[in-house]
Design a protein around this motif. Structure first.
Motif, short mmCIF file in Angstrom:
data_model
loop_
_atom_site.label_atom_id
_atom_site.label_comp_id
_atom_site.label_asym_id
_atom_site.label_seq_id
_atom_site.Cartn_x
_atom_site.Cartn_y
_atom_site.Cartn_z
N GLN A 63 -4.89 -1.52 -7.68
CA GLN A 63 -5.02 -0.44 -8.66
C GLN A 63 -6.16 -0.68 -9.65
OE1 GLN A 63 -3.20 2.56 -8.45
NE2 GLN A 63 -2.88 1.51 -6.49
N SER A 64 -6.61 -1.90 -9.77
CA SER A 64 -7.72 -2.19 -10.70
C SER A 64 -9.07 -1.82 -10.10
CB SER A 64 -7.72 -3.67 -11.08
OG SER A 64 -7.93 -4.49 -9.94
N HIS A 106 -6.61 6.40 -10.92
CA HIS A 106 -6.26 5.90 -9.59
C HIS A 106 -7.53 5.64 -8.80
CE1 HIS A 106 -7.23 9.99 -8.43
NE2 HIS A 106 -6.26 10.45 -9.17
N VAL A 120 -0.45 7.11 -2.79
CA VAL A 120 -1.45 6.90 -3.84
C VAL A 120 -1.63 8.12 -4.74
CG1 VAL A 120 -2.69 5.19 -2.47
CG2 VAL A 120 -3.39 7.59 -2.35
N HIS A 148 -0.73 -0.95 -3.74
CA HIS A 148 -0.39 -1.14 -5.16
C HIS A 148 -1.07 -2.37 -5.76
CE1 HIS A 148 2.47 -3.68 -2.97
NE2 HIS A 148 2.55 -4.42 -4.06
#
Length: 467
Positions: free
Chosen positions: A397-398, A7, A430, A394
């Motif tokens: 996330q990368s 994360h 998160v 969201h």
């Protein structure tokens, strides 16, 4: 700094009140330090990974070459205070990620007005199905807010958080009580023996392999202790005995998980590096690293060569430099034929430790596609520098890290106080594993034992489960 593969790293912004000597400066330094300590406490209890200290209230900005020594002096003292406060932590929370979030939620809910708490105690529940899954809806008679979760406790918690968030934005919920409670929880401590027992239990619960070793070091004439979790070295320290070395290395592992950074506006990159070296910070956020551009303050020259040489001269090699590319609040017409990806690659080539992608201004959402393009194009960490919210997180996330400021503030305005409820909601989104919802509404246990601090004697504690 270790970025997680699971994360993004969450970095909370501390916008320091206007410093002495700046047009809006009116506070004494002691008042500024008090403000910083409060925000550090809030961020720590919410579970953010890092804080980034910035002099954003020093409007209008001047460039680094015109900055006086008073800015560096004040920021050094402020950042030293922030670093100390961020690492003087409740070790129980450090080894039990549920604990600090549970305590934070309790503190927030206890601040609700009496009539609202009465309504909240009469919560009603119903179930519904969505995408083949069963969910629970919590409603509060006489209130419009509601919460949805997989359990009653989760639904009630999220509903109350929505209620608190709205009340803070409307200035109907005083957060001073919450901050005071945070400070109390912040100082709660445990014995050496209990810390190690909890640490060991937590690793077992999460199926993490905990290993402690101690070997004699001829150079130091002491034992060197090492702590490994799943084969990764997370703490190393020296002691006069094997047991003492292991214990000290355990303490060090538990005390070095949080990171503090600094940015000095505008383009005060050398000044930030000097402050980071003096205050033992972990990183700086730098402007204009590669490719010159026009900013609010005028023409900003690229600085990679000078900045990295300066870092070498002052011996600050451990201070990471994260660099904005195609920086917000700037015009990039002169480099319009250079893409964002090409700029990122240039920053990597010139020695950046990580690049920051932003929107066009503070609080403006960063383009998720641009973030993904940069992630695919460089091997260094990529951070998102503006516009991250609970509703769009969201999409990022990368990224290796998310720098969040405006969204955590009242009315989502960067110059307001932190809305604690919104911050906690974001962290629950998160880090869905960071709280045991059933514990939120239980009576908290009182910890009576006191912790012998790092200045205590490690060698004489025969009760420790360490050999």
């Amino acid at each position: 700094m270790r970025f997680s593969k699971n994360h993004p790293f969450i970095i909370g912004m501390i916008h320091v009140p206007a410093l002495p000597g700046t047009p809006r400066g009116s506070d004494k330094i002691r008042n500024i330090l008090s403000f910083v300590r409060k925000e550090v406490s809030i961020y720590w209890n919410a579970g953010v990974d890092s804080i980034l200290v910035e002099n954003m209230h020093d409007l209008p900005y001047i460039q680094g070459r015109d900055m006086g020594p008073e800015i560096v002096a004040c920021m050094t003292r402020i950042c030293s205070t922030a670093k100390s406060a961020f690492q003087r932590r409740n070790l129980a929370a450090c080894i039990d990620p549920h604990e600090k979030m549970v305590n934070s939620l309790r503190a927030l809910f206890s601040a609700l007005p009496g009539d609202v708490q009465d309504k909240a105690s009469k919560v009603t529940y119903s179930t519904y199905f969505k995408d083949g899954n069963e969910y629970i809806l919590a409603r509060f008679p006489g209130l419009t807010e509601e919460g949805t979760g997989s359990t009653k406790a989760e639904a009630k918690t999220l509903g109350l958080l929505q209620l608190c968030e709205n009340l803070v934005d409307e200035e109907k919920l005083d957060q001073k009580h919450v901050i005071a409670k945070y400070k109390d929880e912040h100082m709660e401590q445990l014995t050496n023996k209990t810390v190690l027992q909890h640490f060991n239990s937590y690793c077992k619960e999460k199926n993490l392999q905990l290993q402690m070793d101690a070997v004699w070091d001829d150079d130091q004439k002491k034992f060197r202790g090492s702590v490994y979790v799943d084969g990764e070295l997370i703490g190393e320290e020296f002691g006069n005995s094997k047991r003492g070395a292991k214990l000290k290395s355990c303490w060090k592992a538990l005390k070095t998980k949080n990171y503090v950074g600094i940015q000095i506006l505008a383009g005060g990159n050398k000044q930030a590096l000097a402050v980071a070296q003096a205050a033992e910070l972990d990183y700086i956020r730098a402007e204009g690293f590669v490719y010159s551009h026009v900013a609010d303050e005028g023409w900003m020259d690229a600085c990679a060569g000078d900045l990295l040489r300066y870092r070498k001269i002052i011996g600050a090699k451990d201070v990471k430099i994260f660099t904005d590319i195609k920086k917000k609040h700037s015009a990039h017409a002169v480099t319009s034929d250079i893409s964002l990806v090409e700029t990122a690659r240039a920053a990597e080539l010139f020695g950046s430790d990580g690049v920051i992608v932003t929107g066009t201004a503070t609080g403006v959402e960063t383009d998720p596609t641009e973030v993904q393009d940069v992630v695919r194009s460089v091997s260094i960490p990529v951070l998102v520098g503006s516009g991250v919210t609970m509703n769009n997180v969201h999409k990022f996330q990368s990224a290796s890290g998310l720098i969040v400021g405006s969204h955590f503030k009242r009315l989502q305005q960067w110059d307001n106080q932190i809305n604690i409820a919104r911050l906690l909601k974001f962290m629950l989104r998160v880090r869905p594993e960071c709280v045991d919802y059933d514990k939120v509404f239980m009576t908290p246990e009182v910890v009576e034992e006191e912790l012998s601090d790092s200045n205590g004697c490690y060698e004489l504690d025969d009760d420790l489960d360490i050999k």
